[in-house]
Design a protein around this motif. Structure first.
Motif, short mmCIF file in Angstrom:
data_model
loop_
_atom_site.label_atom_id
_atom_site.label_comp_id
_atom_site.label_asym_id
_atom_site.label_seq_id
_atom_site.Cartn_x
_atom_site.Cartn_y
_atom_site.Cartn_z
N UNK A 92 15.26 66.80 -6.12
CA UNK A 92 15.72 67.57 -7.26
C UNK A 92 15.04 67.46 -8.70
N UNK A 93 15.01 68.54 -9.20
CA UNK A 93 14.45 68.19 -10.64
C UNK A 93 15.11 67.19 -11.41
N UNK A 94 14.21 66.49 -12.25
CA UNK A 94 14.66 65.35 -12.94
C UNK A 94 15.47 64.32 -12.14
N UNK A 132 9.91 65.85 -11.98
CA UNK A 132 10.79 64.87 -11.38
C UNK A 132 11.32 63.84 -12.39
N UNK A 133 10.74 63.60 -13.47
CA UNK A 133 11.05 62.46 -14.38
C UNK A 133 12.37 62.96 -15.20
N UNK A 176 1.46 53.77 -19.11
CA UNK A 176 2.85 54.01 -19.12
C UNK A 176 3.20 55.07 -20.08
N UNK A 177 3.74 56.06 -19.59
CA UNK A 177 4.05 57.39 -20.43
C UNK A 177 5.48 57.53 -20.42
N UNK A 178 6.42 57.52 -21.57
CA UNK A 178 7.68 57.89 -21.47
C UNK A 178 8.03 59.45 -21.85
N UNK A 179 8.95 59.96 -21.15
CA UNK A 179 9.39 61.34 -21.37
C UNK A 179 10.26 61.37 -22.62
#
Length: 203
Positions: A92-94, A132-133, A176-179
């Motif tokens: 599922x999304x996110x 997804x994140x 490392x990338x943060x949403x």
């Protein structure tokens, strides 16, 4: 105003090669990234919430939450065996707080060490991770370059690490990338299942 000069990206930390693991064996960063204790310790310290290990390989990471292990190779011990280029079709999304992406870094490495089994379109995989994140989630990427999730405006660079491999070998780069923002995700019927959020927003 920009002077047109590309600035060198700050490196958060450098993990030097060499030394011995806790069991006394010599440390070497080889085929299975997370068999190398400093790399495993680093990535485990960054895991949050529900985790997708998108190219899980041989090593099982330790984490106090759920880890979904995916590997394209059907013979690998994993929960799923999806092509990472289309992995968002299966979740599922996110639906994840952290994605770990440690693919073969190039075609030569894939042919030499992984029987040629690897994703061909890395950008397609990154696009799926963007879907997804969850807001405030992370994508942790291993490879020869520091691009990570820079193509996606919803993400900001949180850290960059160098895993050194010796005087004549390339460093492995960990980003490392943060949403920091959410998206308006829709389900199959076109109904919104998420809302625009900023980092730290509890909505």
């Amino acid at each position: 105003m920009s002077d047109g000069i590309s600035r060198f990206e700050d490196v958060t930390d450098v993990v030097a090669n060499g030394g011995r693991d806790r069991d006394g064996n010599a440390r070497t960063l080889g085929r299975w990234t997370f068999e190398y204790e400093p790399a495993r310790d680093l990535v485990e310290s960054l895991l949050e919430g529900r985790v997708l290990n998108a190219c899980a390989g041989k090593t099982k990471l330790n984490h106090d939450g759920e880890i979904v292990r995916n590997d394209l190779n059907p013979e690998r011990d994993a929960d799923t065996h999806h092509n990472v280029e289309r992995i968002a079709e299966h979740f599922g999304p996110q639906s994840f707080d952290t994605v770990v992406f440690d693919p073969p870094f190039d075609d030569t490495q894939a042919d030499d060490k992984y029987d040629g089994i690897h994703a061909k379109n890395i950008y397609a995989a990154l696009e799926d991770f963007e879907e997804l994140v969850r807001p405030n989630g992370r994508v942790i990427t291993f490879g020869w370059n520091s691009w990570g999730m820079k193509s996606f405006a919803a993400f900001e660079r949180e850290a960059t690490y160098l895993l050194q491999r010796g005087p004549v070998l390339r460093d492995v780069i960990v980003t490392v990338d943060r949403r920091t923002t959410g998206t308006l995700a829709t389900d199959g019927a076109g109904r919104y299942v998420g809302a625009e959020t900023d980092r730290g927003d509890s909505r």
